[in-house]
Design a protein around this motif. Structure first.
Motif, PDB file in Angstrom:
ATOM      1  N   LEU A 176       0.826  -1.206   0.000  1.00 17.30           N
ATOM      2  CA  LEU A 176       0.000   0.000   0.000  1.00 17.30           C
ATOM      3  C   LEU A 176       0.864   1.261   0.000  1.00 17.30           C
ATOM      4  N   LEU A 177       1.998   1.199   0.721  1.00 19.75           N
ATOM      5  CA  LEU A 177       2.907   2.345   0.707  1.00 19.75           C
ATOM      6  C   LEU A 177       3.456   2.579  -0.704  1.00 19.75           C
ATOM      7  N   LYS A 178       3.798   1.482  -1.383  1.00 21.04           N
ATOM      8  CA  LYS A 178       4.294   1.611  -2.759  1.00 21.04           C
ATOM      9  C   LYS A 178       3.218   2.178  -3.674  1.00 21.04           C
ATOM     10  N   LEU A 179       1.984   1.717  -3.479  1.00 23.30           N
ATOM     11  CA  LEU A 179       0.889   2.235  -4.299  1.00 23.30           C
ATOM     12  C   LEU A 179       0.652   3.712  -4.016  1.00 23.30           C
ATOM     13  N   LEU A 180       0.793   4.091  -2.744  1.00 20.45           N
ATOM     14  CA  LEU A 180       0.631   5.501  -2.393  1.00 20.45           C
ATOM     15  C   LEU A 180       1.706   6.339  -3.080  1.00 20.45           C
ATOM     16  N   GLU A 181       2.941   5.840  -3.037  1.00 13.55           N
ATOM     17  CA  GLU A 181       4.033   6.548  -3.704  1.00 13.55           C
ATOM     18  C   GLU A 181       3.783   6.639  -5.210  1.00 13.55           C
ATOM     19  N   LEU A 182       3.234   5.542  -5.763  1.00 14.15           N
ATOM     20  CA  LEU A 182       2.961   5.521  -7.199  1.00 14.15           C
ATOM     21  C   LEU A 182       1.864   6.515  -7.555  1.00 14.15           C
ATOM     22  N   SER A 183       0.824   6.597  -6.717  1.00 17.40           N
ATOM     23  CA  SER A 183      -0.265   7.546  -6.988  1.00 17.40           C
ATOM     24  C   SER A 183       0.241   8.982  -6.916  1.00 17.40           C
ATOM     25  N   GLU A 184       1.228   9.207  -6.027  1.00 15.70           N
ATOM     26  CA  GLU A 184       1.810  10.545  -5.934  1.00 15.70           C
ATOM     27  C   GLU A 184       2.705  10.854  -7.129  1.00 15.70           C
ATOM     28  N   LYS A 185       3.184   9.792  -7.783  1.00 17.18           N
ATOM     29  CA  LYS A 185       4.039   9.961  -8.957  1.00 17.18           C
ATOM     30  C   LYS A 185       3.241  10.460 -10.162  1.00 17.18           C
ATOM     31  N   TYR A 186       1.946  10.114 -10.187  1.00 13.78           N
ATOM     32  CA  TYR A 186       1.065  10.554 -11.278  1.00 13.78           C
ATOM     33  C   TYR A 186      -0.098  11.346 -10.671  1.00 13.78           C
ATOM     34  N   PRO A 187       0.147  12.508 -10.170  1.00 13.50           N
ATOM     35  CA  PRO A 187      -0.896  13.260  -9.448  1.00 13.50           C
ATOM     36  C   PRO A 187      -2.076  13.692 -10.315  1.00 13.50           C
ATOM     37  N   SER A 188      -1.882  13.750 -11.639  1.00 17.21           N
ATOM     38  CA  SER A 188      -2.974  14.221 -12.498  1.00 17.21           C
ATOM     39  C   SER A 188      -3.997  13.139 -12.794  1.00 17.21           C
ATOM     40  N   TYR A 189      -3.718  11.906 -12.359  1.00 14.41           N
ATOM     41  CA  TYR A 189      -4.648  10.797 -12.611  1.00 14.41           C
ATOM     42  C   TYR A 189      -5.379  10.406 -11.328  1.00 14.41           C
ATOM     43  N   GLU A 190      -6.686  10.242 -11.425  1.00 10.18           N
ATOM     44  CA  GLU A 190      -7.470   9.729 -10.290  1.00 10.18           C
ATOM     45  C   GLU A 190      -7.336   8.204 -10.262  1.00 10.18           C
ATOM     46  N   MET A 191      -7.016   7.656  -9.099  1.00 10.59           N
ATOM     47  CA  MET A 191      -6.784   6.210  -8.990  1.00 10.59           C
ATOM     48  C   MET A 191      -7.578   5.613  -7.843  1.00 10.59           C
ATOM     49  N   THR A 192      -7.822   4.312  -7.941  1.00  9.11           N
ATOM     50  CA  THR A 192      -8.451   3.568  -6.852  1.00  9.11           C
ATOM     51  C   THR A 192      -7.716   2.243  -6.671  1.00  9.11           C
ATOM     52  N   GLY A 193      -7.533   1.849  -5.430  1.00  8.45           N
ATOM     53  CA  GLY A 193      -6.820   0.610  -5.147  1.00  8.45           C
ATOM     54  C   GLY A 193      -7.701  -0.610  -5.335  1.00  8.45           C
ATOM     55  N   ALA A 194      -7.090  -1.728  -5.700  1.00  9.14           N
ATOM     56  CA  ALA A 194      -7.827  -2.988  -5.887  1.00  9.14           C
ATOM     57  C   ALA A 194      -6.912  -4.152  -5.519  1.00  9.14           C
ATOM     58  N   ARG A 195      -7.529  -5.212  -5.032  1.00  9.61           N
ATOM     59  CA  ARG A 195      -6.789  -6.419  -4.663  1.00  9.61           C
ATOM     60  C   ARG A 195      -7.009  -7.498  -5.716  1.00  9.61           C
ATOM     61  N   ILE A 196      -5.946  -8.232  -6.037  1.00 13.60           N
ATOM     62  CA  ILE A 196      -6.061  -9.342  -6.983  1.00 13.60           C
ATOM     63  C   ILE A 196      -6.692 -10.535  -6.270  1.00 13.60           C
ATOM     64  N   ILE A 197      -7.771 -11.049  -6.844  1.00 18.63           N
ATOM     65  CA  ILE A 197      -8.493 -12.150  -6.202  1.00 18.63           C
ATOM     66  C   ILE A 197      -8.478 -13.429  -7.043  1.00 18.63           C
ATOM     67  N   GLY A 198      -7.854 -13.386  -8.192  1.00 19.31           N
ATOM     68  CA  GLY A 198      -7.785 -14.582  -9.034  1.00 19.31           C
ATOM     69  C   GLY A 198      -6.844 -14.364 -10.203  1.00 19.31           C
ATOM     70  N   LYS A 199      -6.306 -15.463 -10.729  1.00 24.55           N
ATOM     71  CA  LYS A 199      -5.401 -15.373 -11.868  1.00 24.55           C
ATOM     72  C   LYS A 199      -5.414 -16.675 -12.639  1.00 24.55           C
TER      73      LYS A 199
END
Length: 320
Positions: free
Chosen positions: A105-128
């Protein structure tokens, strides 16, 4: 009369018995000052070894019983300790998983801050799909969460893939390493256009194919590749990976390369979905897009190579 005579004891026998008794009495009186063992002493002497053996056997059986009791007690304590160890191990595993999720989640937070102009939402992988790689997988967000088809997905430090199917509460994502994936990319330092092709076989060595780089490009090992502004479905400026090696094509008109993805496609668990479509950007007139640092230059004039590259990439990009 005859019977009475036969049963009558002869006096000589009586005399002999009495004589023996007298001799015994005389012997006793002569030796009465000596220590003569009594019957009790004799019996005790005879019984002592037997008693000792009985006591030894009793001690032996008692020690066996004590050992069995102790063993049973230790086994019971061992079972209790094993239960405690299992519980502690489960707690430790849970804490490790929580820590791993927290780090993700910390990495995702850092990533979202890397692209501030894009609205993002977190999701968990539940199958592959089966296999070691996350080439196609399912996330726990769907249309009820505002997810739409063709939304871009990122994780770690860069681009993961694109949403190809949306349900009410889940969505399917195809990653850029999938064999059917083609992404229009761009060398960050000079904006030379290229195509990044998914290749699961090549991915076993940790790389992807990069094609159709212009012959006069100054691309070298270590150059950063991002999504281009001429892609139809991928938002511009998303980090794809880094050039690993460069080779000259047989046609001598273009260059090819190998690319190391920015994302670890073998250990994904959480991702970010960018809730903005490339089509919406084009409709709003912002077709030039943005890069990691903010914006891609507004010069969107494409050369013949760029037009051909975009067409090639978009022919397979985002399709199920």
């Amino acid at each position: 009369m005859k019977n009475n005579r036969k049963n009558k004891i002869k006096p000589k026998y009586i005399l002999a018995v009495l004589s023996i008794l007298c001799l015994a009495g005389i012997g006793f009186s002569l030796f009465k000052g000596a220590s003569v063992p009594t019957a009790g002493t004799i019996i005790n002497s005879l019984m002592a070894p037997m008693q000792e053996g009985i006591n030894s056997f009793g001690d032996f059986t008692a020690s066996i019983a004590r050992r069995k009791h102790k063993t049973a007690e230790l086994q019971s304590q061992n079972e209790v300790l094993n239960d405690e160890v299992e519980k502690l191990q489960a707690k430790l595993t849970s804490m490790e998983n929580n820590l791993s999720d927290y780090e993700d989640l910390l990495k995702l937070l850092e990533l979202s801050e890397k692209y501030p102009s894009y609205e993002m939402t977190g999701a968990r992988i539940i199958g592959k799909d089966a296999g070691n790689w996350y080439d196609t997988f399912t996330i726990n967000k769907g249309s009820s969460d505002g997810i739409e088809k063709d939304m871009n997905v990122v994780a770690d430090n860069g681009l993961v893939g694109i949403v190809t199917q949306v349900n009410a509460n889940s969505s399917v994502v195809r990653s850029i390493i999938d064999d059917t994936s083609n992404v229009s990319g761009m060398i960050s330092k000079n904006r030379d256009i290229c195509i990044v092709n998914g290749n699961l076989t090549l991915m076993d060595s940790g790389m992807l194919n990069v094609e159709l780089i212009t012959k006069d490009s100054t691309v070298v090992k270590g150059d950063e590749v991002v999504t281009s502004y001429i892609s139809n479905k991928y938002l511009p400026g998303l980090l794809i990976g880094y050039i690993s090696e460069v080779t000259e094509d047989d046609s001598e008109l273009t260059l090819s390369a190998k690319l190391t993805p920015a994302v670890d496609f073998q250990h994904l668990s959480n991702v970010l979905v960018i809730k903005q479509l490339k089509a919406d950007m084009e409709d709003s007139g912002n077709s030039s897009g943005v890069s990691e640092s903010g914006t891609v230059p507004s010069d969107t004039s494409s050369s013949e190579t760029e037009t051909q590259t975009s067409s090639t990439a978009d022919s397979g990009e985002g399709e199920e």
